[in-house]
Design an enzyme around this catalytic site. Structure first.
Site, mmCIF file in Angstrom:
data_model
loop_
_atom_site.group_PDB
_atom_site.id
_atom_site.type_symbol
_atom_site.label_atom_id
_atom_site.label_comp_id
_atom_site.label_asym_id
_atom_site.label_seq_id
_atom_site.Cartn_x
_atom_site.Cartn_y
_atom_site.Cartn_z
ATOM 1 N N HIS A 56 0.852 -1.185 0.000
ATOM 2 C CA HIS A 56 0.000 0.000 0.000
ATOM 3 C C HIS A 56 0.885 1.232 0.000
ATOM 4 O O HIS A 56 2.102 1.136 0.197
ATOM 5 C CB HIS A 56 -0.980 -0.006 1.181
ATOM 6 C CG HIS A 56 -0.349 0.010 2.537
ATOM 7 N ND1 HIS A 56 0.438 -1.020 3.028
ATOM 8 C CD2 HIS A 56 -0.391 0.935 3.538
ATOM 9 C CE1 HIS A 56 0.831 -0.742 4.258
ATOM 10 N NE2 HIS A 56 0.351 0.444 4.584
ATOM 11 N N ASP B 50 5.451 4.740 5.130
ATOM 12 C CA ASP B 50 6.394 3.806 5.753
ATOM 13 C C ASP B 50 6.562 2.532 4.938
ATOM 14 O O ASP B 50 7.374 1.675 5.287
ATOM 15 C CB ASP B 50 5.985 3.482 7.197
ATOM 16 C CG ASP B 50 4.595 2.883 7.318
ATOM 17 O OD1 ASP B 50 3.726 3.217 6.493
ATOM 18 O OD2 ASP B 50 4.366 2.096 8.254
ATOM 19 N N HIS C 10 -7.647 -2.529 5.572
ATOM 20 C CA HIS C 10 -6.741 -1.607 6.251
ATOM 21 C C HIS C 10 -7.396 -0.231 6.189
ATOM 22 O O HIS C 10 -8.556 -0.107 5.767
ATOM 23 C CB HIS C 10 -5.370 -1.626 5.568
ATOM 24 C CG HIS C 10 -4.320 -0.796 6.237
ATOM 25 N ND1 HIS C 10 -4.143 -0.782 7.595
ATOM 26 C CD2 HIS C 10 -3.393 0.077 5.722
ATOM 27 C CE1 HIS C 10 -3.143 0.037 7.892
ATOM 28 N NE2 HIS C 10 -2.680 0.570 6.777
#
Length: 398
Positions: free
Chosen positions: A80, A84, A205
């Protein structure tokens, strides 16, 4: 003379097993890096090739500090587009593809890229991956010495034809937009390898996220030479016929006896999940995985982690983790049990959990407690990953 014949099942060719399969964690932190954990990235070594899964900030440095070879990186899979997991992609591309800054006089730039005769570095990711790469390269005026291609895994809710207003980079080859079919993206590799396939599925998510499953084709079964060699010697058949038998084929001997090689056995299956509070959509693809890589961002550790708040319970921590799109060790263990995984590797830990548990006793107690929580739900082997941890994935014994 021996009369070697092709394998009995010619429609299902037998492939040799990969010489080695290895997982090396380049970064195991979530959100913020720490002095002991870098942002998310994992290197999967398949024989001589390297495939990266996610490419958080400073992944290029982590590669340089590891045993992973930059020049071996052939594919990058992004789960995704949170920073990070992707902020290290552009620097790594520049390093891998011989990048450089723009020239004072662009006309003096004499490097050319023969894209037709060079294998491009392949990038897979959700909608936005192509735009991120294209924009980043354009606005940093980055020149590349080799081609790349971005394939996007598209959801039904993605706008048709969505990409970016910017034109393609000079070294960008046309990529595919891969539609979801029956809830998954099956066999997504642009140029399928004879011994490995990759499928994917969406994960729950806070933003669109993908989990990937790498599957090795069935490999030759274990062979007992003593079951064949006496027959070969008895009939004067060259022992070189063993090569055919080892690949699962058959050999007809001069006396009419037909020797059949052992049946194929399953190859290895590795499931690498991105951030998620519910990975149910990938359960069927991940079934029976030899290795499941699952996040365990937050844990409730009273009496172990001094930062645990007195008023906090596992239920409140679990609810807070899920509201942010993440899992606890118990959630990871439950899913590993559901899919019948053989080994569970936990990663993507909060910055409060140090990654130097190999040398620090306090960190070791915390990571052991996290491992035990997952193991209590899973029942199988659980390993808490730390940066540069390297794990071989052997062929199944069956």
């Amino acid at each position: 003379m021996a009369k070697p014949t092709p394998p009995l099942q010619q429609s299902q060719p037998v492939h040799s097993a990969l010489s080695a399969v290895n997982i090396t964690f380049l970064g195991t932190a979530s959100a913020q890096p720490s002095s002991t954990r870098n942002h998310s990235s994992l290197a999967l070594r398949l024989g001589g090739d390297v495939w990266l899964f996610d490419c958080g900030e400073a992944t290029q440095h982590q590669v340089q500090r590891s045993t992973v070879k930059m020049g071996r990186i052939e594919k990058i899979f992004i789960t995704h587009t949170h920073g990070d997991h992707i902020f290290g992609l552009l620097p790594l591309l520049a390093g891998r593809l011989n990048g450089a800054g723009g020239m004072v006089d662009e006309a003096d730039e004499t490097r050319t890229v023969d894209a037709a005769n060079k294998q491009p570095l392949e990038i897979y990711g959700p909608l936005g991956t192509r735009a991120y790469v294209r924009s980043g390269l354009a606005y940093t005026h980055t020149l590349l010495g080799s081609p790349y291609v971005v394939h996007e895994l598209r959801l039904p809710t993605d706008p048709p034809g969505a990409s970016t207003a910017l034109p393609p980079h000079a070294c960008e080859l046309p990529g595919r937009d891969i539609p979801l079919s029956d809830g998954v993206w099956r066999d997504i590799l642009a140029a399928p390898a004879p011994s490995v396939s990759v499928s994917a599925a969406p994960l729950a998510h806070s933003v669109p996220c993908v989990g990937y499953v790498v599957s090795e084709a069935p490999v030759p079964g274990k062979i007992d030479a003593q079951a064949y060699v006496p027959h070969l010697r008895r009939t004067g058949t060259p022992l070189s016929a063993m090569r055919i038998l080892q690949q699962g084929g058959c050999v007809e001997l001069p006396d009419g006896t037909v020797l059949q090689g052992p049946a194929r056995r399953p190859g290895r299956k590795i499931a690498v999940l991105g951030d998620t509070y519910d990975p149910a959509p990938i359960a069927a693809l991940a079934q029976g995985a030899d290795v499941l890589v699952h996040e365990a961002t937050n844990a409730h550790l009273p009496g172990v982690d001094p930062d645990t708040k007195d008023a906090e319970t596992y239920e409140t921590l679990r609810a807070r983790s899920m509201s942010r799109g993440h899992s606890t060790p118990q959630m990871a263990g439950t899913f590993a049990r559901r899919v019948g995984a053989k080994k569970l590797l936990l990663n993507h830990f909060s910055a409060r959990y140090a990654g130097n548990d190999d040398v620090d006793a306090d960190a070791r107690r915390i990571m052991e407690a996290i491992r035990d929580q997952a193991q209590g739900e899973f029942g199988g082997e659980v390993i808490c990953a730390r940066d540069f941890m390297s794990i071989d994935v052997p062929l199944p014994n069956t």
